[in-house]
Design a protein around this motif. Structure first.
Motif, mmCIF file in Angstrom:
data_model
loop_
_atom_site.group_PDB
_atom_site.id
_atom_site.type_symbol
_atom_site.label_atom_id
_atom_site.label_comp_id
_atom_site.label_asym_id
_atom_site.label_seq_id
_atom_site.Cartn_x
_atom_site.Cartn_y
_atom_site.Cartn_z
ATOM 1 N N GLN A 6 0.839 -1.202 0.000
ATOM 2 C CA GLN A 6 0.000 0.000 0.000
ATOM 3 C C GLN A 6 0.869 1.246 0.000
ATOM 4 O O GLN A 6 1.923 1.310 0.651
ATOM 5 N N GLU A 7 0.407 2.260 -0.753
ATOM 6 C CA GLU A 7 1.056 3.560 -0.781
ATOM 7 C C GLU A 7 0.013 4.658 -0.608
ATOM 8 O O GLU A 7 -1.173 4.454 -0.899
ATOM 9 N N TYR A 8 0.470 5.788 -0.116
ATOM 10 C CA TYR A 8 -0.396 6.976 -0.019
ATOM 11 C C TYR A 8 0.346 8.122 -0.677
ATOM 12 O O TYR A 8 1.476 8.455 -0.282
ATOM 13 N N ILE A 64 3.774 7.194 -1.543
ATOM 14 C CA ILE A 64 4.742 6.923 -0.475
ATOM 15 C C ILE A 64 4.365 5.621 0.230
ATOM 16 O O ILE A 64 3.206 5.430 0.610
ATOM 17 N N LYS A 65 5.320 4.742 0.419
ATOM 18 C CA LYS A 65 5.097 3.439 1.040
ATOM 19 C C LYS A 65 4.531 3.586 2.451
ATOM 20 O O LYS A 65 4.992 4.403 3.241
ATOM 21 N N ILE A 90 8.681 7.341 4.385
ATOM 22 C CA ILE A 90 7.589 6.380 4.516
ATOM 23 C C ILE A 90 6.451 7.005 5.331
ATOM 24 O O ILE A 90 6.581 8.102 5.870
ATOM 25 N N ILE A 91 5.347 6.286 5.421
ATOM 26 C CA ILE A 91 4.230 6.660 6.291
ATOM 27 C C ILE A 91 4.028 5.520 7.278
ATOM 28 O O ILE A 91 4.074 4.343 6.895
ATOM 29 N N PHE A 106 -1.373 8.731 11.828
ATOM 30 C CA PHE A 106 -0.285 8.408 10.914
ATOM 31 C C PHE A 106 0.731 9.537 10.848
ATOM 32 O O PHE A 106 0.395 10.710 10.980
ATOM 33 N N LYS A 107 1.984 9.131 10.640
ATOM 34 C CA LYS A 107 3.095 10.069 10.589
ATOM 35 C C LYS A 107 3.876 9.892 9.291
ATOM 36 O O LYS A 107 4.095 8.770 8.842
ATOM 37 N N LEU A 108 4.284 11.013 8.726
ATOM 38 C CA LEU A 108 5.256 10.993 7.646
ATOM 39 C C LEU A 108 6.623 10.880 8.312
ATOM 40 O O LEU A 108 6.934 11.658 9.215
ATOM 41 N N ALA A 109 7.429 9.906 7.913
ATOM 42 C CA ALA A 109 8.668 9.641 8.641
ATOM 43 C C ALA A 109 9.795 9.252 7.693
ATOM 44 O O ALA A 109 9.569 8.812 6.558
#
Length: 259
Positions: free
Chosen positions: A86-88, A91-92, A159-160, A172-175
């Protein structure tokens, strides 16, 4: 009269399209505390379907979520197992993979972890050059014997992830994910850094020692469970001798997992 006919024609087209796109659904066989779920199709799906393009709709995920095929294996029993990431916004999503199981030309079941992500800012505010110093400031003792720690960090990956990964919070966090690997010091550690605030979200050692005996395992479908490792032929194996003739942990291809 013409307007009435045109209106009725438009309504019939709408109803036909709606029925084609909404008669399918997946039965969610969820369990309490499970990090992954099983899904059973409510009707037959041909394996000729573009699954990667359809998974977002099948799993009722919001827009900007998508899936990419990452592997496909044919097992000895003629089942085919395909894995999708899955991606958003491209982004993975960490840990969010779906396995699709096919047999005799039909998709029979799916399992894995999905995350319904909405309205997440995917523009990082932290410069990747700052990551090394953030890691050093959080764990200075790891780097005291390394004169140039930056030389041993991997290329950061955006990643997320769930804030409580591998558990679930729904936040959720962008990391950035980066690894520190120094063979001379026998240190290999993974870091997840918030790409917006620079806060450390998660870190753990990639070098693990197996001493046998009982321990707590984080399972995908049954929460935390006590398990026991057994020393067999100079390797540790996950076995269960309390049921039947004993249970071994093997892959779908028949490979035994050892440590």
């Amino acid at each position: 009269m013409y307007k009435i006919v045109a209106f009725l024609t438009a309504m019939l087209v709408f109803i036909n399209v709606y029925s084609q796109t909404n008669t399918f659904n997946l039965l969610d066989l969820s369990k309490p505390d499970a990090n992954q779920n099983w899904y059973i199709p409510s009707k037959s799906i041909s394996n000729k379907t573009d699954i990667a393009a359809s998974l977002t709709d099948y799993l009722n995920l919001s827009e900007n979520n998508s899936f990419n095929a990452i592997s496909k294996k044919l097992a000895a029993d003629r089942w085919t197992h395909s894995k999708f990431q899955q991606e958003y916004n491209g982004i993975k999503v960490l840990g969010a993979t779906i396995l699709v199981h096919e047999f005799e030309g039909q998709i029979r079941s799916l399992n894995g972890r999905k995350e319904d992500i909405k309205d997440l800012d995917t523009n990082p505010k932290i410069n990747t050059h700052e990551l090394t110093q953030i890691c050093i400031s959080k764990f200075p003792s790891i780097f005291t014997l390394d004169p140039v720690p930056a030389n041993h960090f991997s290329e950061p990956e955006l990643i997320i992830m769930d804030r409580l990964y591998p558990n679930r919070s729904g936040e959720f966090k962008l990391a950035y994910k980066t690894d520190y690997d120094n063979h001379d010091l026998f240190v290999n550690r993974r870091f997840y850094i918030d790409a917006i605030t620079g806060e450390l979200i998660l870190t753990y050692d990639l070098i693990q020692s197996c001493v046998g005996g009982k321990g707590i395992a984080q399972t995908l479908y049954h929460g935390d469970q006590e398990m026991e490792l057994e020393f067999i032929e100079n390797a540790y194996q996950l076995t269960d001798n309390t049921r039947g003739n004993g249970i071994q942990t093997i892959s779908e291809s028949g490979r035994t997992y050892n440590d």
